[in-house]
Design an enzyme around this catalytic site. Sequence first.
Site, PDB file in Angstrom:
ATOM      1  N   ILE A 191     -18.878   5.735  -6.792  1.00 33.13           N
ATOM      2  CA  ILE A 191     -19.700   4.531  -6.618  1.00 33.13           C
ATOM      3  C   ILE A 191     -19.563   3.987  -5.202  1.00 33.13           C
ATOM      4  O   ILE A 191     -20.544   3.567  -4.579  1.00 33.13           O
ATOM      5  CB  ILE A 191     -19.302   3.457  -7.660  1.00 33.13           C
ATOM      6  CG1 ILE A 191     -19.503   3.992  -9.076  1.00 33.13           C
ATOM      7  CG2 ILE A 191     -20.131   2.185  -7.462  1.00 33.13           C
ATOM      8  CD1 ILE A 191     -18.923   3.100 -10.176  1.00 33.13           C
ATOM      9  N   LYS A 223      -7.960   6.084   0.539  1.00 31.11           N
ATOM     10  CA  LYS A 223      -6.757   6.932   0.630  1.00 31.11           C
ATOM     11  C   LYS A 223      -7.102   8.417   0.607  1.00 31.11           C
ATOM     12  O   LYS A 223      -6.300   9.250   0.992  1.00 31.11           O
ATOM     13  CB  LYS A 223      -5.847   6.589  -0.555  1.00 31.11           C
ATOM     14  CG  LYS A 223      -4.524   7.308  -0.588  1.00 31.11           C
ATOM     15  CD  LYS A 223      -3.722   6.835  -1.815  1.00 31.11           C
ATOM     16  CE  LYS A 223      -2.418   7.593  -1.968  1.00 31.11           C
ATOM     17  NZ  LYS A 223      -1.684   7.155  -3.168  1.00 31.11           N
ATOM     18  N   ALA A 230     -11.643   0.721  -4.757  1.00 31.46           N
ATOM     19  CA  ALA A 230     -10.592   1.749  -4.839  1.00 31.46           C
ATOM     20  C   ALA A 230      -9.831   1.600  -6.138  1.00 31.46           C
ATOM     21  O   ALA A 230      -9.359   0.506  -6.475  1.00 31.46           O
ATOM     22  CB  ALA A 230      -9.638   1.625  -3.658  1.00 31.46           C
ATOM     23  N   ALA A 231      -9.700   2.683  -6.866  1.00 29.48           N
ATOM     24  CA  ALA A 231      -9.006   2.640  -8.163  1.00 29.48           C
ATOM     25  C   ALA A 231      -8.778   4.062  -8.642  1.00 29.48           C
ATOM     26  O   ALA A 231      -9.421   4.997  -8.190  1.00 29.48           O
ATOM     27  CB  ALA A 231      -9.852   1.888  -9.197  1.00 29.48           C
ATOM     28  N   SER A 269      -9.724   6.056 -11.811  1.00 30.10           N
ATOM     29  CA  SER A 269     -10.881   5.695 -12.632  1.00 30.10           C
ATOM     30  C   SER A 269     -11.098   6.556 -13.879  1.00 30.10           C
ATOM     31  O   SER A 269     -12.041   6.304 -14.628  1.00 30.10           O
ATOM     32  CB  SER A 269     -12.141   5.765 -11.767  1.00 30.10           C
ATOM     33  OG  SER A 269     -12.437   7.119 -11.457  1.00 30.10           O
ATOM     34  N   THR A 291      -2.023   1.722  -8.625  1.00 31.19           N
ATOM     35  CA  THR A 291      -3.215   1.543  -7.779  1.00 31.19           C
ATOM     36  C   THR A 291      -4.048   0.349  -8.238  1.00 31.19           C
ATOM     37  O   THR A 291      -4.442  -0.491  -7.430  1.00 31.19           O
ATOM     38  CB  THR A 291      -4.072   2.822  -7.795  1.00 31.19           C
ATOM     39  OG1 THR A 291      -3.311   3.865  -7.177  1.00 31.19           O
ATOM     40  CG2 THR A 291      -5.377   2.627  -7.047  1.00 31.19           C
ATOM     41  N   THR A 302     -15.094  -2.848 -14.786  1.00 34.66           N
ATOM     42  CA  THR A 302     -15.747  -2.064 -15.838  1.00 34.66           C
ATOM     43  C   THR A 302     -15.977  -2.892 -17.112  1.00 34.66           C
ATOM     44  O   THR A 302     -15.230  -3.840 -17.373  1.00 34.66           O
ATOM     45  CB  THR A 302     -14.862  -0.850 -16.195  1.00 34.66           C
ATOM     46  OG1 THR A 302     -15.318  -0.260 -17.397  1.00 34.66           O
ATOM     47  CG2 THR A 302     -13.407  -1.248 -16.402  1.00 34.66           C
ATOM     48  N   ASP A 303     -16.959  -2.490 -17.903  1.00 36.83           N
ATOM     49  CA  ASP A 303     -17.165  -3.144 -19.207  1.00 36.83           C
ATOM     50  C   ASP A 303     -16.075  -2.752 -20.210  1.00 36.83           C
ATOM     51  O   ASP A 303     -15.966  -3.364 -21.271  1.00 36.83           O
ATOM     52  CB  ASP A 303     -18.549  -2.811 -19.773  1.00 36.83           C
ATOM     53  CG  ASP A 303     -18.781  -1.334 -20.041  1.00 36.83           C
ATOM     54  OD1 ASP A 303     -17.924  -0.506 -19.658  1.00 36.83           O
ATOM     55  OD2 ASP A 303     -19.828  -0.996 -20.648  1.00 36.83           O
ATOM     56  N   GLU A 304     -15.262  -1.737 -19.849  1.00 40.77           N
ATOM     57  CA  GLU A 304     -14.233  -1.283 -20.793  1.00 40.77           C
ATOM     58  C   GLU A 304     -13.160  -2.345 -21.021  1.00 40.77           C
ATOM     59  O   GLU A 304     -12.417  -2.276 -21.997  1.00 40.77           O
ATOM     60  CB  GLU A 304     -13.615   0.038 -20.320  1.00 40.77           C
ATOM     61  CG  GLU A 304     -14.663   1.128 -20.189  1.00 40.77           C
ATOM     62  CD  GLU A 304     -14.095   2.515 -19.907  1.00 40.77           C
ATOM     63  OE1 GLU A 304     -12.967   2.788 -20.339  1.00 40.77           O
ATOM     64  OE2 GLU A 304     -14.789   3.299 -19.259  1.00 40.77           O
ATOM     65  N   TYR A 339      -6.301   2.862 -18.661  1.00 43.15           N
ATOM     66  CA  TYR A 339      -7.268   2.578 -17.592  1.00 43.15           C
ATOM     67  C   TYR A 339      -7.852   1.175 -17.746  1.00 43.15           C
ATOM     68  O   TYR A 339      -7.802   0.354 -16.820  1.00 43.15           O
ATOM     69  CB  TYR A 339      -8.398   3.625 -17.591  1.00 43.15           C
ATOM     70  CG  TYR A 339      -9.609   3.200 -16.780  1.00 43.15           C
ATOM     71  CD1 TYR A 339      -9.536   3.088 -15.397  1.00 43.15           C
ATOM     72  CD2 TYR A 339     -10.824   2.893 -17.400  1.00 43.15           C
ATOM     73  CE1 TYR A 339     -10.642   2.682 -14.648  1.00 43.15           C
ATOM     74  CE2 TYR A 339     -11.930   2.491 -16.668  1.00 43.15           C
ATOM     75  CZ  TYR A 339     -11.832   2.387 -15.297  1.00 43.15           C
ATOM     76  OH  TYR A 339     -12.919   1.972 -14.552  1.00 43.15           O
ATOM     77  N   LYS A 365      -7.525  -2.236 -15.394  1.00 43.09           N
ATOM     78  CA  LYS A 365      -8.673  -2.932 -14.791  1.00 43.09           C
ATOM     79  C   LYS A 365      -8.720  -4.387 -15.275  1.00 43.09           C
ATOM     80  O   LYS A 365      -9.051  -5.293 -14.505  1.00 43.09           O
ATOM     81  CB  LYS A 365      -9.992  -2.219 -15.133  1.00 43.09           C
ATOM     82  CG  LYS A 365     -10.169  -0.862 -14.499  1.00 43.09           C
ATOM     83  CD  LYS A 365     -10.193  -0.886 -12.971  1.00 43.09           C
ATOM     84  CE  LYS A 365     -11.435  -1.518 -12.385  1.00 43.09           C
ATOM     85  NZ  LYS A 365     -11.474  -1.368 -10.897  1.00 43.09           N
TER      86      LYS A 365
HETATM   87  P1  NAD Z   1     -13.739   7.344  -8.171  1.00 49.71           P
HETATM   88  O1  NAD Z   1     -12.518   7.794  -8.902  1.00 49.71           O
HETATM   89  O2  NAD Z   1     -14.893   8.275  -8.022  1.00 49.71           O
HETATM   90  O3  NAD Z   1     -13.341   6.880  -6.692  1.00 49.71           O
HETATM   91  C1  NAD Z   1     -12.205   6.110  -6.424  1.00 49.71           C
HETATM   92  C2  NAD Z   1     -11.987   6.120  -4.921  1.00 49.71           C
HETATM   93  O4  NAD Z   1     -10.853   5.279  -4.653  1.00 49.71           O
HETATM   94  C3  NAD Z   1     -11.666   7.494  -4.341  1.00 49.71           C
HETATM   95  O5  NAD Z   1     -12.406   7.716  -3.159  1.00 49.71           O
HETATM   96  C4  NAD Z   1     -10.165   7.434  -4.050  1.00 49.71           C
HETATM   97  O6  NAD Z   1      -9.775   8.241  -2.943  1.00 49.71           O
HETATM   98  C5  NAD Z   1      -9.977   5.946  -3.747  1.00 49.71           C
HETATM   99  N1  NAD Z   1      -8.607   5.501  -4.002  1.00 49.71           N
HETATM  100  C6  NAD Z   1      -7.865   5.714  -5.117  1.00 49.71           C
HETATM  101  N2  NAD Z   1      -6.643   5.175  -4.978  1.00 49.71           N
HETATM  102  C7  NAD Z   1      -6.632   4.577  -3.750  1.00 49.71           C
HETATM  103  C8  NAD Z   1      -5.660   3.831  -3.038  1.00 49.71           C
HETATM  104  N3  NAD Z   1      -4.432   3.614  -3.550  1.00 49.71           N
HETATM  105  N4  NAD Z   1      -5.985   3.334  -1.812  1.00 49.71           N
HETATM  106  C9  NAD Z   1      -7.213   3.567  -1.291  1.00 49.71           C
HETATM  107  N5  NAD Z   1      -8.165   4.288  -1.904  1.00 49.71           N
HETATM  108  C10 NAD Z   1      -7.872   4.785  -3.136  1.00 49.71           C
HETATM  109  O7  NAD Z   1     -14.180   5.999  -8.904  1.00 49.71           O
HETATM  110  P2  NAD Z   1     -15.650   5.413  -9.136  1.00 49.71           P
HETATM  111  O8  NAD Z   1     -16.208   6.002 -10.370  1.00 49.71           O
HETATM  112  O9  NAD Z   1     -16.423   5.468  -7.873  1.00 49.71           O
HETATM  113  O10 NAD Z   1     -15.292   3.896  -9.470  1.00 49.71           O
HETATM  114  C11 NAD Z   1     -15.185   2.921  -8.428  1.00 49.71           C
HETATM  115  C12 NAD Z   1     -14.808   1.587  -9.026  1.00 49.71           C
HETATM  116  O11 NAD Z   1     -15.784   1.191  -9.975  1.00 49.71           O
HETATM  117  C13 NAD Z   1     -13.478   1.621  -9.774  1.00 49.71           C
HETATM  118  O12 NAD Z   1     -12.788   0.433  -9.508  1.00 49.71           O
HETATM  119  C14 NAD Z   1     -13.883   1.707 -11.235  1.00 49.71           C
HETATM  120  O13 NAD Z   1     -12.909   1.097 -12.057  1.00 49.71           O
HETATM  121  C15 NAD Z   1     -15.174   0.927 -11.228  1.00 49.71           C
HETATM  122  N6  NAD Z   1     -16.160   1.301 -12.252  1.00 49.71           N
HETATM  123  C16 NAD Z   1     -16.522   2.609 -12.430  1.00 49.71           C
HETATM  124  C17 NAD Z   1     -17.501   2.926 -13.385  1.00 49.71           C
HETATM  125  C18 NAD Z   1     -17.974   4.344 -13.578  1.00 49.71           C
HETATM  126  O14 NAD Z   1     -18.758   4.615 -14.479  1.00 49.71           O
HETATM  127  N7  NAD Z   1     -17.585   5.305 -12.746  1.00 49.71           N
HETATM  128  C19 NAD Z   1     -18.075   1.918 -14.152  1.00 49.71           C
HETATM  129  C20 NAD Z   1     -17.677   0.598 -13.936  1.00 49.71           C
HETATM  130  C21 NAD Z   1     -16.731   0.307 -12.981  1.00 49.71           C
END
Ligand code: NAD
Length: 349
Positions: free
Chosen positions: A12, A33, A81-82, A84, A99, A133-135, A158, A162
């Site tokens: 995202i 990171k 960043a998370a 996920s 994280t 997240t909605d979770e 997870y 969050k």
């Molecule tokens: P992802 O796992 O694809 O990307 C996470 C990014 O964070 C990666 O680029 C990773 O290198 C970076 N990262 C992880 N730990 C780190 C740290 N300690 N310091 C710096 N960078 C770090 O995740 P995503 O699917 O893009 O989700 C992004 C955010 O949106 C998250 O917070 C997730 O909880 C939230 N979210 C995701 C969804 C979904 O469907 N994917 C839905 C709702 C919310």
Amino acid sequence: MRILVTGGAGFIGSALVRHLIEQTDHEVLNFDKLTYAGTLSAVAPVAGSDRYRFVQGDICDAGAVRAALADFRPQVVTHLAAESHVDRSIDGPGAFVQTNVVGTFVMLSEVRGYWQGLADDAKAAFRFHHISTDEVYGSLGDTGLFTEDTPYDPRSPYSASKAGSDHLVSAWGHTYGLPVLITNCSNNYGPYHFPEKLIPLMIVKALAGEPLPVYGAGDQVRDWLFVEDHVRALQAVFERGAVGRTYNVGGHNEKRNIEVVRTVCAILDRLRPRADGQPYAEQITSVADRPGHDKRYAIDATRIGDELGWTPAETFETGMEKTVRWYLDNEAWWRPLVAAKAAERRGIA
Ligand code: NAD
């Protein structure tokens, strides 16, 4: 504006970075990171822009966060960043606490210090936007929707991490007056989605002729949102959202997992038919369910629609067509990730 995006090399975050550079005049610092989930190739289309910068750094490293803030002087921090992946959180919850909870605490502490040093007008205009997240709301029965007032009831490591980070963000708003925003979004899908998540996993396994593993009967329901619709929602919220407010973001696309997998199969049958002429759906295989698997998530996105005028542009059908085409056209992005065993079964507990 100058916008610091944490996690901008992820699924995202990279969509947000591409959107901000391609569709707006904002400047972006991508602070990531580069864990297993971060790929700089996802931001390669905009990496040459003079409005884009990248810093490799860990959100748990207070000094690195402080230096990035002091150097870039952001007006907005969007915190994505998370860790996920729910299945990984079952196998190894510690990284998620570190994280998602500790990292968000470090971000809040450093951002607060930076924000307190701003002039009054810059202080008032500053925003810290936490992407969640909605979770966090737990699991729904057959009816009902999550609203912004639904009590938190996270079920997986997870979602618990969050939820914890959401509470910290909210506390920094109430206690210290930091201008915070929170968005809670449903399941995203689209280009550059790491091939351990349901939709890209099914695409790459289908193309490899492998079984398509569906948890249990595949009757869990998720509300799917095309990632580019999500990033437009994020922009609306940090530009125009009310300070301290939470906005739910969802696609009005409730689907059972098995329907999602069948949709992938049907699109592939049309765009890349199997050599033997058989339907991809015959590769679908039921596997043991994920422990504690939430039954149904569904979002009421009325607030963001009414207050900020956001609605999704893609239907599930148009978004899925774009997504499957993207994976067919971009094997060079996902093949090395699959070779690194991203597509292994996890979350068996
Ligand atoms: P992802 O796992 O694809 O990307 C996470 C990014 O964070 C990666 O680029 C990773 O290198 C970076 N990262 C992880 N730990 C780190 C740290 N300690 N310091 C710096 N960078 C770090 O995740 P995503 O699917 O893009 O989700 C992004 C955010 O949106 C998250 O917070 C997730 O909880 C939230 N979210 C995701 C969804 C979904 O469907 N994917 C839905 C709702 C919310």
